[in-house]
Design a protein around this motif. Structure first.
Motif, PDB file in Angstrom:
ATOM      1  N   GLY A 130      53.389 -20.794  13.789  1.00  0.00           N
ATOM      2  CA  GLY A 130      53.770 -19.730  12.873  1.00  0.00           C
ATOM      3  C   GLY A 130      52.603 -18.846  12.489  1.00  0.00           C
ATOM      4  O   GLY A 130      51.528 -18.859  13.111  1.00  0.00           O
ATOM      5  N   ASN A 131      52.791 -18.073  11.422  1.00  0.00           N
ATOM      6  CA  ASN A 131      51.719 -17.186  10.952  1.00  0.00           C
ATOM      7  C   ASN A 131      50.581 -17.960  10.293  1.00  0.00           C
ATOM      8  O   ASN A 131      49.429 -17.520  10.305  1.00  0.00           O
ATOM      9  N   LYS A 132      50.914 -19.107   9.716  1.00  0.00           N
ATOM     10  CA  LYS A 132      49.903 -19.915   9.016  1.00  0.00           C
ATOM     11  C   LYS A 132      49.713 -21.208   9.798  1.00  0.00           C
ATOM     12  O   LYS A 132      50.412 -22.202   9.587  1.00  0.00           O
ATOM     13  N   LYS A 133      48.735 -21.195  10.698  1.00  0.00           N
ATOM     14  CA  LYS A 133      48.522 -22.307  11.636  1.00  0.00           C
ATOM     15  C   LYS A 133      47.504 -23.290  11.035  1.00  0.00           C
ATOM     16  O   LYS A 133      46.300 -23.141  11.179  1.00  0.00           O
ATOM     17  N   VAL A 134      48.018 -24.318  10.361  1.00  0.00           N
ATOM     18  CA  VAL A 134      47.123 -25.361   9.853  1.00  0.00           C
ATOM     19  C   VAL A 134      46.881 -26.408  10.923  1.00  0.00           C
ATOM     20  O   VAL A 134      46.003 -27.276  10.765  1.00  0.00           O
ATOM     21  N   LEU A 135      47.645 -26.374  12.012  1.00  0.00           N
ATOM     22  CA  LEU A 135      47.430 -27.206  13.190  1.00  0.00           C
ATOM     23  C   LEU A 135      47.228 -26.313  14.403  1.00  0.00           C
ATOM     24  O   LEU A 135      47.749 -25.184  14.445  1.00  0.00           O
ATOM     25  N   ARG A 136      46.457 -26.816  15.384  1.00  0.00           N
ATOM     26  CA  ARG A 136      46.313 -26.131  16.673  1.00  0.00           C
ATOM     27  C   ARG A 136      47.027 -26.956  17.743  1.00  0.00           C
ATOM     28  O   ARG A 136      47.111 -28.182  17.645  1.00  0.00           O
ATOM     29  N   LYS A 137      47.527 -26.239  18.726  1.00  0.00           N
ATOM     30  CA  LYS A 137      48.330 -26.893  19.769  1.00  0.00           C
ATOM     31  C   LYS A 137      47.745 -26.567  21.132  1.00  0.00           C
ATOM     32  O   LYS A 137      47.327 -25.443  21.390  1.00  0.00           O
ATOM     33  N   GLN A 138      47.751 -27.584  21.986  1.00  0.00           N
ATOM     34  CA  GLN A 138      47.366 -27.399  23.379  1.00  0.00           C
ATOM     35  C   GLN A 138      48.495 -27.919  24.273  1.00  0.00           C
ATOM     36  O   GLN A 138      48.953 -29.053  24.083  1.00  0.00           O
ATOM     37  N   PRO A 139      48.976 -27.139  25.223  1.00  0.00           N
ATOM     38  CA  PRO A 139      48.574 -25.735  25.462  1.00  0.00           C
ATOM     39  C   PRO A 139      49.172 -24.799  24.412  1.00  0.00           C
ATOM     40  O   PRO A 139      50.159 -25.131  23.757  1.00  0.00           O
ATOM     41  N   VAL A 140      48.568 -23.605  24.307  1.00  0.00           N
ATOM     42  CA  VAL A 140      49.029 -22.616  23.326  1.00  0.00           C
ATOM     43  C   VAL A 140      50.382 -22.064  23.771  1.00  0.00           C
ATOM     44  O   VAL A 140      50.595 -21.787  24.952  1.00  0.00           O
ATOM     45  N   GLY A 141      51.268 -21.913  22.851  1.00  0.00           N
ATOM     46  CA  GLY A 141      52.591 -21.351  23.146  1.00  0.00           C
ATOM     47  C   GLY A 141      53.461 -21.352  21.913  1.00  0.00           C
ATOM     48  O   GLY A 141      53.110 -21.926  20.875  1.00  0.00           O
ATOM     49  N   LYS A 142      54.638 -20.711  22.017  1.00  0.00           N
ATOM     50  CA  LYS A 142      55.542 -20.618  20.864  1.00  0.00           C
ATOM     51  C   LYS A 142      56.467 -21.814  20.757  1.00  0.00           C
ATOM     52  O   LYS A 142      57.050 -22.045  19.699  1.00  0.00           O
ATOM     53  N   ASP A 143      56.632 -22.555  21.845  1.00  0.00           N
ATOM     54  CA  ASP A 143      57.556 -23.690  21.856  1.00  0.00           C
ATOM     55  C   ASP A 143      56.759 -24.993  21.853  1.00  0.00           C
ATOM     56  O   ASP A 143      55.610 -25.068  22.307  1.00  0.00           O
ATOM     57  N   VAL A 144      57.398 -26.039  21.339  1.00  0.00           N
ATOM     58  CA  VAL A 144      56.799 -27.374  21.280  1.00  0.00           C
ATOM     59  C   VAL A 144      57.423 -28.230  22.377  1.00  0.00           C
ATOM     60  O   VAL A 144      58.659 -28.343  22.468  1.00  0.00           O
ATOM     61  N   ASN A 145      56.565 -28.821  23.213  1.00  0.00           N
ATOM     62  CA  ASN A 145      57.011 -29.689  24.298  1.00  0.00           C
ATOM     63  C   ASN A 145      56.479 -31.105  24.089  1.00  0.00           C
ATOM     64  O   ASN A 145      55.575 -31.353  23.286  1.00  0.00           O
ATOM     65  N   GLU A 146      57.030 -32.054  24.834  1.00  0.00           N
ATOM     66  CA  GLU A 146      56.699 -33.464  24.655  1.00  0.00           C
ATOM     67  C   GLU A 146      55.256 -33.772  25.057  1.00  0.00           C
ATOM     68  O   GLU A 146      54.676 -34.756  24.595  1.00  0.00           O
ATOM     69  N   ARG A 147      54.629 -32.941  25.911  1.00  0.00           N
ATOM     70  CA  ARG A 147      53.268 -33.202  26.367  1.00  0.00           C
ATOM     71  C   ARG A 147      52.222 -32.474  25.526  1.00  0.00           C
ATOM     72  O   ARG A 147      51.022 -32.550  25.828  1.00  0.00           O
ATOM     73  N   ASP A 148      52.646 -31.783  24.506  1.00  0.00           N
ATOM     74  CA  ASP A 148      51.702 -31.030  23.674  1.00  0.00           C
ATOM     75  C   ASP A 148      50.829 -31.975  22.860  1.00  0.00           C
ATOM     76  O   ASP A 148      51.253 -33.080  22.455  1.00  0.00           O
TER      77      ASP A 148
END
Length: 800
Positions: free
Chosen positions: A673-691
């Motif tokens: 979202g606009n307020k990212k208190v977490l970072r995700k790898q890989p970067v993207g708008k959707d959440v996947n099981e391997r993130d």
């Protein structure tokens, strides 16, 4: 001759009728009491008033209103010689011939006074009024025939408009001569015509002769109408005033004087106007390719020009006739084309002035029903298109409100009855029906979005608006609610949104919430009383929580716990079969509260719903320490990063045992979202099981308190689907109950009757589709609540 006239006017010398006869004096005995000097009355202005005053001074009194008898003795009138009458009559005939001959070279043999005296002699003394009347009739006929011939020859040297001036001059001369003849032959009018029944006065006789010999002739009428037609065409084609317009204005005056205006002029001008503008309309539409809205503007302008010209030149009665003829020529037979083609572009352009012009023109030709029909069709199509636009559902209500505001403005300014100064009632009804039919283009969704739009307004609050303005804004949204048949859908989604606002403390004002519930209950749906129970539950929960905190020691961490105990029947949330695993320290605090609650309410069972819970976390970032207001689900996920700086999706799922849909939604709000208190790898708008997720220590925000739990305030598509499924299930029960209730009361009904009464019974909640009613009836037959008649399959019988 002179001697005879003197004898006629002189009294005999031997007569003493006026000097010898004494007038009778009436004395009422009051003369002695009167003063010697008497004021003269206003009426005593004749030469004899002085002598009457002297008589009063001598003591004589003549009764003002008393009888005064004058007797003439020894007078015998002498008959005049018949030659005198004949001579006067011949002289009158010659004089009439000279007077009634235009540009006559002959001179009158006597003065006007002599003519006047000759008329008196012939009519009064000679009793030859009938002969003089016949002579006058003959001379008038001769004069009018000459004038007609003069006018017929004049057309050879002048154009049609200039000829009108010649006609005006002839009328002016003739009317002037008639006035002269009336003055000279006054004795004929007063002493003969008035005493002889059936005779026309000199004025009427002259004008009748002129009308018979001039105005009734076809060629004269044709010349008049040709001149008028050419003048009208010139002004209409040039678009300006003809310098010779004064000829027509004077022509109108003379025709009115001769009572020929309506026959010769008015009717012709009306017919000529109709023909002219019918031809012009065909030309503008087929040759110049005018669009309907442009043609309407042109028609209004042309009618205004005709009215302006008619007011200046014509009689008042002709103005409306000319306006009507112009409108008929321009609009008649084209109203359907104009209405269907003009309404859409004018409504799209928000041209209320031109819409008012269209309304005025259609009203003048009694075509408002056509304009109203096209207005209704356009509004219905626009509403249906907005509602069916699935790609822009988020702005559906705003667009509907904006369009409705314009339509209501058009009613107030464009479609106004000129007599009552109020919006036309038929157009008001058409607007209401058009919105109602437009809403039927899509079931359920409009009602849902209206409820969600109200939710946004109630969360946002009035801001810079006054209480009255904010209340009007809410009323405008509720105005759309009136058009939907799916009242139960609105009620369901509004209750769910209200519950979220109250539980998450997102409502801008409890007063407005209560006022809205009261309005909904009183004006729209009695079942909105459920909101009152919500406020009661919250008040009881606050009291209970206050008592619980009062039993805890100051500074105890458990005093930060906030619990709301709600009655499930009053809140639109279903119990959850699976929920999140809270940290142990949270579970212990909840267990302590459960123990306190059961000590006060034995036998009550508490089921926790963490999906709408909230938490405030103190988070230490590189730039500063901030308070994060998050949902309870978000808090459980974030607390995991106290133990590990890096966590995979499956690790988080195993630790929280949260529903996968809820977990993905929660992680997406924290990392995408606009307020990212977490970072995700890989970067993207959707959440996947391997993130893989990391705590974002570089997070910054200008505010010390950061809200990230907005996802709780919004209903997810899955929740909307579940709510809709619940609504469909409730509708089936509504229909079953209504059908059984109706059949129990009626015992036996035909299918059409049962269908109609069923719709009537549930219409305050929703309007069912006929196919659904048929399915529910069939289901009740299978369940043996109803049965079909043996001989008529469309007849149903209630089974007790």
């Amino acid at each position: 001759m002179t001697e005879a006239l003197f004898t006629l006017l002189s009294l005999p010398a031997k007569s003493k009728g006026f000097t010898a006869y004494q007038y009778t004096v009436v004395d009422d005995g009051s003369a002695s009491s009167r003063p010697n000097k008497m004021p003269r009355l206003d009426a005593d202005s004749d030469p004899g008033s002085a002598s009457r005053s002297r008589d009063r001074g001598k003591g004589k009194s003549v009764e003002k209103d008393g009888p005064l008898t004058v007797q003439i003795h020894d007078f015998v009138a002498q008959a005049l010689d018949s030659l005198i009458y004949d001579s006067s009559l011949a002289r009158l005939k010659f004089c009439l011939g000279v007077i009634l001959t235009k540009e006559s070279r002959d001179m009158l043999p006597t003065t006007y006074e002599g003519v006047y005296n000759d008329c008196r002699v012939v009519v009064c003394a000679g009793a030859k009024g009938a002969v003089l009347y016949d002579i006058l009739t003959m001379e008038l006929d001769r004069s009018c025939c000459n004038l007609r011939n003069e006018l017929a020859k004049a057309v050879e040297d002048e154009d049609s408009i200039e000829w009108l001036n010649r006609f005006v001059q002839v009328c002016t001369w003739f009317e002037g001569q008639v006035m002269l003849v009336r003055a000279l032959l006054a004795y004929l009018d007063r002493a003969h015509v008035l005493k002889t029944p059936g005779l026309l006065s000199i004025h009427d006789l002259a004008f009748t002769s002129f009308r018979r010999h001039v105005l009734d002739y076809t060629n004269i009428i044709d010349l008049i109408q040709a001149g008028v037609s050419d003048w009208l065409s010139w002004e209409r084609n040039k678009g300006t005033e003809n310098p010779r317009r004064v000829y027509v204005r004077d022509l109108v005056t003379h025709l009115v004087n001769h009572s020929a205006y309506s026959i010769i002029f008015e009717r012709f001008v009306s017919e000529q106007t109709l023909a002219y503008f019918s031809e012009e309309a065909e030309q503008k539409i087929h040759q110049w390719r005018f669009t309907p809205e442009r043609f309407l503007e042109h028609a209004a302008q042309r009618v205004a020009e005709e009215r302006e010209r008619a007011l200046v030149v014509f009689q008042t009665t002709t103005v409306s006739l000319v306006e009507r003829a112009a409108r008929r020529g321009l609009l008649e037979g084209r109203l359907d084309w104009l209405a269907s083609g003009a309404i859409e572009p004018l409504m799209k352009a928000r041209e209320t002035d031109q819409l008012n012009t269209a309304y005025t023109e259609f009203a003048a030709v009694e075509g408002l029903n056509i304009l109203c029909r096209e207005f209704k069709i356009y509004v219905q199509n626009v509403v249906a298109n907005i509602i069916e636009d699935t790609e822009h559902e988020d702005t559906m209500i705003e667009r509907l409100l904006e369009f409705k505001v314009f339509c209501e403005e058009a009613l107030q300014t464009a479609f106004v009855d000129p007599q009552t100064k109020q919006p036309n009632r038929e157009f008001s009804y058409a607007l209401t029906d058009a919105f109602a039919y437009g809403f039927k283009a899509r079931r359920n969704k409009p009602a849902e979005l209206i409820a969600k739009h109200l939710d946004r307004l109630m969360r946002r609050g009035q801001r810079d608006m006054s209480d009255v303005e904010f209340d009007q804004l809410l009323d405008s949204v509720l105005g759309l609610y009136r058009y939907t048949d799916d009242k139960d859908v609105f009620r369901t989604f509004y209750h769910r949104a209200l519950a979220r606002r109250l539980l998450l403390e997102r409502s801008a004002s409890d007063d407005f919430e209560k006022a809205m519930l009261k309005k909904l209950k009183e004006k729209y749906d009695p079942e909105f009383g459920m909101g009152d129970h919500m406020f009661n539950d919250l008040a009881l929960s606050r009291d209970l929580l206050h008592e619980y905190r009062g039993r805890l020691a100051e500074g105890c961490r458990q005093r930060n716990l906030s619990v709301m105990v709600l009655q499930r029947s009053h809140w639109p949330f279903a119990s959850r079969k699976k929920d999140v695993d809270l940290p142990l320290w949270m579970q212990s605090e909840l267990a302590a509260y459960v123990k306190f609650y059961k000590s006060k309410h034995q036998g009550h069972k508490l089921d926790w719903d963490h999906s709408i819970g909230t938490a405030t976390l103190k988070s230490r970032f590189s730039s500063a320490t901030k308070d994060l207001t998050v949902s309870l689900y978000q808090a459980v996920v974030l607390l995991l990063f106290n133990e590990s700086a890096e966590l995979g999706y499956k690790q988080i799922l195993e630790a929280t045992r949260m529903d996968e849909g809820e977990l993905k939604r929660t992680l997406q709000s924290l990392a995408c979202g606009n307020k990212k208190v977490l970072r995700k790898q890989p970067v993207g708008k959707d959440v996947n099981e391997r993130d893989v997720f990391y705590f974002n220590s570089e997070f910054t925000d200008p505010r010390a308190k950061v809200h990230i739990n907005s996802i709780q305030a919004k209903e997810t598509p899955e929740e909307s689907t579940r709510a809709q499924s619940h609504i469909d299930s409730d509708r089936k029960h509504y229909l079953d109950a209504a059908i059984v209730r109706i059949m129990k009361a009626k015992k036996e009904l035909m299918y059409e009757q049962l269908k109609t009464q069923t719709i009537e019974a549930v219409k305050n909640h929703f309007v069912p589709e006929v196919s659904v009613i048929k399915q529910r009836i069939a289901g009740l037959v299978e369940q043996e609540y109803l049965r079909r008649h043996e001989d008529d399959m469309n007849r149903y019988i209630y089974v007790a």
